[in-house]
Design a protein around this motif. Structure first.
Motif, short mmCIF file in Angstrom:
data_model
loop_
_atom_site.label_atom_id
_atom_site.label_comp_id
_atom_site.label_asym_id
_atom_site.label_seq_id
_atom_site.Cartn_x
_atom_site.Cartn_y
_atom_site.Cartn_z
N UNK A 1 -3.38 7.61 11.44
CA UNK A 1 -3.84 6.25 11.71
C UNK A 1 -5.31 6.09 11.34
N UNK A 2 -6.10 7.08 11.67
CA UNK A 2 -7.52 7.02 11.33
C UNK A 2 -7.72 6.92 9.82
N UNK A 3 -6.95 7.69 9.07
CA UNK A 3 -7.04 7.65 7.61
C UNK A 3 -6.60 6.30 7.06
N UNK A 4 -5.72 5.60 7.76
CA UNK A 4 -5.24 4.29 7.31
C UNK A 4 -6.16 3.15 7.74
N UNK A 5 -7.24 3.47 8.40
CA UNK A 5 -8.20 2.44 8.76
C UNK A 5 -8.20 2.02 10.20
N UNK B 1 5.74 2.84 2.55
CA UNK B 1 6.69 2.79 1.44
C UNK B 1 6.35 1.66 0.48
N UNK B 2 5.06 1.51 0.19
CA UNK B 2 4.65 0.57 -0.83
C UNK B 2 4.99 1.11 -2.21
N UNK B 3 5.76 0.36 -2.98
CA UNK B 3 6.19 0.81 -4.30
C UNK B 3 5.32 0.22 -5.41
N UNK B 4 4.82 -0.98 -5.21
CA UNK B 4 3.96 -1.63 -6.19
C UNK B 4 2.52 -1.74 -5.70
N UNK B 5 2.35 -1.70 -4.40
CA UNK B 5 1.02 -1.83 -3.81
C UNK B 5 1.03 -1.18 -2.44
N UNK B 6 -0.12 -0.70 -2.01
CA UNK B 6 -0.23 -0.09 -0.68
C UNK B 6 -0.44 -1.18 0.37
N UNK B 7 0.05 -0.92 1.56
CA UNK B 7 -0.16 -1.86 2.65
C UNK B 7 -1.62 -1.85 3.10
N UNK B 8 -2.14 -3.00 3.57
CA UNK B 8 -3.48 -3.03 4.16
C UNK B 8 -3.53 -2.19 5.43
N UNK B 9 -4.71 -2.07 6.03
CA UNK B 9 -4.79 -1.34 7.31
C UNK B 9 -3.85 -1.94 8.36
#
Length: 489
Positions: free
Chosen positions: A156-160, A284-292
């Motif tokens: 979670x920390x790494x994801x913002x 599981x973002x295939x075209x783009x990563x999810x925001x925080x």
């Protein structure tokens, strides 16, 4: 025993006039799917034949024959002087939503569940090597193994979203986490705001708690309209909580951007409504990563009694690793986690140690395994999308930026009829209404792209035949593919 009124069951069954004869078989099929989907809970007493016939505007003989078919197929049982009750058949279950073994070779596109990657047996081997150091104690860890809580916090920390181990409760999968959160936030008669469509098992968990579901229509092509409607609903209804999926939403695949998350967090804060945020598909973002995570945007920690709750983030390894591990978590403030733990131990004193140790190993190598998983999902998404657009050109087949499923639009409301026809051909599907409330979404069908490409191609062949049967059109020439020739995993 619970019971359902004739009017209530008739509302769930819907108009039988669109079904092909015989009508009693159509009625039995619809009731069977309602039981399999959990919309008519097991053990529910079905209405008297005469009352249901009046509510549906059909003959009593039609209802009598439908109930007989349900009893013969094992979906109902009659008790002398008590009535007819909904049950599950003995042996392997082949319903639309309750997972069952694919021992008959049927293709399962009802459940978006990837097969286990090679990292799972390796992680279990590592877990067994680590296990001896835990065998000298009692083995109970109500909030989860400290090592696992620390790894989840680090992710979670790494994801913002800065997180400590004390802010993590380990659960038996995402649904256990959602149900535990509902146990803290909901009471009988309170309201839960949800997206429409939404995750069926979460809707069922809310209903089981006695809460009233408040749906807000979500169009993935117009997220601003959903935000407008959500702001109005939060301000007007002041629900006890909200259940949300901003990350590749199930089933639409919609992804809420940073501006949308800021706006949603502000609306929750103004209304003082805590949120249960299901992040099952967040990575599981295939075209783009999810925001925080939505919790990173804050919502002023709305209170439940004297407890400041805020956002409860629910995650799991089920979709990024393997559902058979049954390891998930809830991330919240430390005092909320302590309260959640007290709720969780009422149904499960502790999660299994071996699986939690395996989860530690999987999280250590998750970035590498995710890259491989995403690549495979992109290929399968492309195959399923192309096949559907080529062979069912009248269908709307959008391509989501991530997640595991396509949310297809049908030219006319016939999802339930297609599902019934497909099941007879050996293809398991989940009808659109399963993902919503009332009669909505019969013009939608959710199709996972978690099966191998060759299985997906065969499945589309069967789907073409099922759609033709459901609409009374001529069945296309040529073999659709025998599902029983496929090894389904």
């Amino acid at each position: 025993m619970d019971s359902t009124s004739a009017r209530g069951l008739a509302a769930l069954v819907g108009d039988l006039g669109t079904e092909r004869p015989p009508r009693y078989a159509a009625l039995a099929g619809r009731i069977r799917r309602l039981v399999a989907e959990g919309r008519v809970p097991l053990g529910t007493r079905l209405p008297a034949e005469r009352e249901l016939a009046q509510a549906l505007a059909v003959s009593r003989a039609t209802v009598t024959a439908a109930y007989t078919r349900l009893r013969e197929d094992g979906w109902a049982t009659a008790r002398q002087g008590a009535g007819t009750f909904a049950v599950l058949p003995r042996g392997p279950h082949h319903g639309a939503w309750v997972p069952g073994p694919a021992d008959d070779g049927s293709i399962d596109l009802a459940h978006a569940a990837p097969a286990a990657p090679a990292s799972v047996p390796a992680a279990l081997a590592t877990a067994l090597e680590e296990l001896p150091r835990f065998l000298g104690a009692h083995g109970y860890h109500p909030a989860g193994l400290p090592d696992l809580r620390a790894r989840v916090a680090d992710r979670y920390t790494a994801r913002g979203l800065p997180t400590t181990p004390e802010q993590v409760l380990v659960t038996g999968g995402a649904l256990h986490g959602v149900s535990t959160a509902f146990g803290l936030l909901l009471r009988r008669g309170t309201r839960l705001l949800v997206e429409q469509p939404s995750y069926p098992n979460a809707l069922q968990a809310a209903r089981a708690s006695g809460a009233r579901v408040l749906p807000v229509a979500l169009d993935p092509d117009d997220p601003a309209a959903w935000l407008d409607a959500t702001e109005r609903a939060l301000a007007a209804a002041r629900p006890a909580a909200a259940y949300l999926m901003p990350d590749f939403q199930n089933p639409t695949g919609a992804l809420l951007d940073v501006a949308g998350r800021e706006r949603l967090a502000a609306a929750l804060r103004r209304a003082g409504v805590p949120a249960v945020v299901d992040e099952t598909l967040a990575e599981l973002g295939l075209d783009t990563a999810a925001p925080p995570p939505l919790a990173a945007f804050g919502n002023g920690a709305p209170s439940v009694g004297t407890l400041s709750v805020g956002v409860l983030s629910v995650g799991t390894l089920s979709k990024v690793a393997w559902g058979g591990l049954r390891v998930g978590w809830v991330r919240a403030e430390a005092d909320v986690v302590r309260r959640l733990t007290a709720v969780a131990v009422q149904t499960s004193l502790s999660g299994p140690v071996v699986e939690q140790l395996a989860a530690c190993a999987l999280l250590d190598g998750l970035d590498a395994s995710l890259a491989e998983l995403r690549a495979g999902l992109r290929e399968r998404r492309a195959v399923l999308t192309a096949e559907l657009r080529r062979r069912l050109p009248g269908w709307l087949v959008p391509e989501p930026p991530g997640g595991l499923v396509l949310w297809c639009g049908l030219p006319t409301p016939r999802s339930r009829a297609v599902v019934a026809a497909a099941e007879r051909l050996g293809l398991r599907l989940a009808a659109g209404p399963l993902f919503g409330t009332g009669h909505a979404l019969d013009d939608r069908l959710r199709l996972p792209y978690t099966q191998p490409p060759d299985v997906l191609r065969r499945a589309v062949g069967l789907l073409v035949r099922a759609d033709a049967e459901a609409t009374g059109a001529a069945v296309p020439d040529g073999p659709a593919g025998d599902p029983r020739a496929v090894s389904v995993v």
